[in-house]
Design a protein around this motif. Structure first.
Motif, PDB file in Angstrom:
ATOM      1  N   ASN A 103       1.052  -1.205  -0.238  1.00 41.03           N
ATOM      2  CA  ASN A 103       0.106   0.089  -0.087  1.00 41.03           C
ATOM      3  C   ASN A 103       0.282   1.566   0.220  1.00 41.03           C
ATOM      4  N   LEU A 104       1.982   1.509   1.067  1.00 41.56           N
ATOM      5  CA  LEU A 104       2.865   2.754   1.072  1.00 41.56           C
ATOM      6  C   LEU A 104       3.547   2.560  -0.620  1.00 41.56           C
ATOM      7  N   LEU A 105       3.849   1.481  -1.231  1.00 42.40           N
ATOM      8  CA  LEU A 105       4.749   1.643  -2.899  1.00 42.40           C
ATOM      9  C   LEU A 105       3.557   2.233  -3.270  1.00 42.40           C
ATOM     10  N   GLN A 106       2.286   1.836  -3.678  1.00 44.33           N
ATOM     11  CA  GLN A 106       1.052   2.157  -4.629  1.00 44.33           C
ATOM     12  C   GLN A 106       0.695   3.347  -4.032  1.00 44.33           C
ATOM     13  N   SER A 107       0.985   3.869  -2.954  1.00 40.56           N
ATOM     14  CA  SER A 107      -0.063   5.643  -2.806  1.00 40.56           C
ATOM     15  C   SER A 107       1.036   6.609  -2.968  1.00 40.56           C
ATOM     16  N   LYS A 108       2.640   6.159  -3.512  1.00 40.59           N
ATOM     17  CA  LYS A 108       3.199   6.391  -3.847  1.00 40.59           C
ATOM     18  C   LYS A 108       3.754   6.793  -5.580  1.00 40.59           C
ATOM     19  N   GLY A 109       2.629   6.056  -6.523  1.00 40.85           N
ATOM     20  CA  GLY A 109       2.209   5.471  -7.774  1.00 40.85           C
ATOM     21  C   GLY A 109       3.312   4.686  -8.419  1.00 40.85           C
ATOM     22  N   TYR A 110       3.471   3.369  -7.346  1.00 37.97           N
ATOM     23  CA  TYR A 110       4.499   2.415  -8.258  1.00 37.97           C
ATOM     24  C   TYR A 110       3.187   1.253  -8.573  1.00 37.97           C
ATOM     25  N   SER A 111       3.732   0.200  -9.100  1.00 43.27           N
ATOM     26  CA  SER A 111       3.066  -0.649  -9.634  1.00 43.27           C
ATOM     27  C   SER A 111       3.697  -1.997  -8.755  1.00 43.27           C
ATOM     28  N   VAL A 112       2.866  -2.611  -8.324  1.00 44.56           N
ATOM     29  CA  VAL A 112       3.805  -3.226  -7.376  1.00 44.56           C
ATOM     30  C   VAL A 112       3.176  -4.838  -7.718  1.00 44.56           C
ATOM     31  N   HIS A 113       3.775  -5.574  -7.331  1.00 45.71           N
ATOM     32  CA  HIS A 113       3.082  -6.800  -7.975  1.00 45.71           C
ATOM     33  C   HIS A 113       3.871  -8.328  -7.548  1.00 45.71           C
ATOM     34  N   SER A 114       3.430  -9.224  -6.596  1.00 45.52           N
ATOM     35  CA  SER A 114       3.628 -10.060  -5.360  1.00 45.52           C
ATOM     36  C   SER A 114       3.565 -11.706  -5.830  1.00 45.52           C
ATOM     37  N   MET A 115       4.179 -12.668  -6.335  1.00 46.80           N
ATOM     38  CA  MET A 115       3.765 -13.430  -6.453  1.00 46.80           C
ATOM     39  C   MET A 115       3.038 -14.493  -5.755  1.00 46.80           C
ATOM     40  N   VAL A 116       2.959 -14.701  -4.036  1.00 50.94           N
ATOM     41  CA  VAL A 116       2.529 -14.730  -3.019  1.00 50.94           C
ATOM     42  C   VAL A 116       2.178 -13.884  -2.025  1.00 50.94           C
ATOM     43  N   THR A 117       0.825 -13.462  -1.639  1.00 52.54           N
ATOM     44  CA  THR A 117       0.540 -12.733  -0.002  1.00 52.54           C
ATOM     45  C   THR A 117      -0.193 -13.331   0.542  1.00 52.54           C
ATOM     46  N   TYR A 118       0.563 -12.677   1.656  1.00 56.01           N
ATOM     47  CA  TYR A 118       0.108 -13.491   3.064  1.00 56.01           C
ATOM     48  C   TYR A 118      -0.954 -12.041   4.029  1.00 56.01           C
TER      49      TYR A 118
END
Length: 177
Positions: free
Chosen positions: A162-177
């Motif tokens: 959420n922090l990175l996305q709020s700064k406008g970055y695209s974030v992709h994680s393969m596994v999310t817990y």
């Protein structure tokens, strides 16, 4: 794609109370012993980022170097290392970031890329986002553009994505817990 994610998730081992009481450690080292996982991981991130221009893959010390190298091969791009302070020769830029009990410093060689180059940042784990944000600041200070973040595991309750996305970055994680 979900089958790939499930395969990777099934390799991850949980260690309660490591490295201290109350912490659930997600161990990804079994992924690196399994050659099939390399293909699944590289295909996953190529699907997410393969349609955008990327000039380099930056790996964050230390397990991020493995993912960055894997993606560098898949994307046919060179790899940049973002390391803890004092580990790189030559002129470097440094960036402080917060860790659990204070601050630490990351650094990158000042001649890692040209101004305007697009850099995909790769790491094994996204927790609070402090290390990833420091990596982005280093890249941007050198005039680079962050093409996105590719993480094997994200601990969503810690808010890094959420922090990175709020700064406008695209974030992709393969596994999310």
């Amino acid at each position: 794609m979900q089958a790939s994610t499930n395969y990777i998730q099934n390799l991850i081992r949980d260690y309660p109370d490591f490295p201290k009481q109350g912490i659930l450690f997600r161990d990804i080292t079994p992924i690196f012993r399994d050659v099939k996982s390399f293909n699944l991981i590289s295909d996953f991130f190529y699907e997410k980022f393969g349609n955008i221009q990327i000039d380099y893959i930056a790996g964050i010390e230390a397990r991020g170097f493995i993912l960055a190298t894997l993606l560098g091969l898949k994307f046919n791009r060179g790899v940049i290392m973002i390391r803890k302070a004092g580990k790189l020769p030559g002129r470097t830029l440094k960036q402080d970031y917060s860790i659990e009990y204070g601050t630490a410093v990351m650094e990158m060689q000042a001649d890692s890329f040209k101004k305007g180059d697009k850099i995909l940042v790769a790491d094994d784990l996204l927790a609070t986002g402090g290390t990833a944000e420091a990596a982005a600041k280093l890249i941007e200070e050198l005039g680079g553009l962050v093409a996105g973040f590719g993480m094997i595991v994200e601990l969503s309750s810690l808010g890094g994505g959420n922090l990175l996305q709020s700064k406008g970055y695209s974030v992709h994680s393969m596994v999310t817990y």
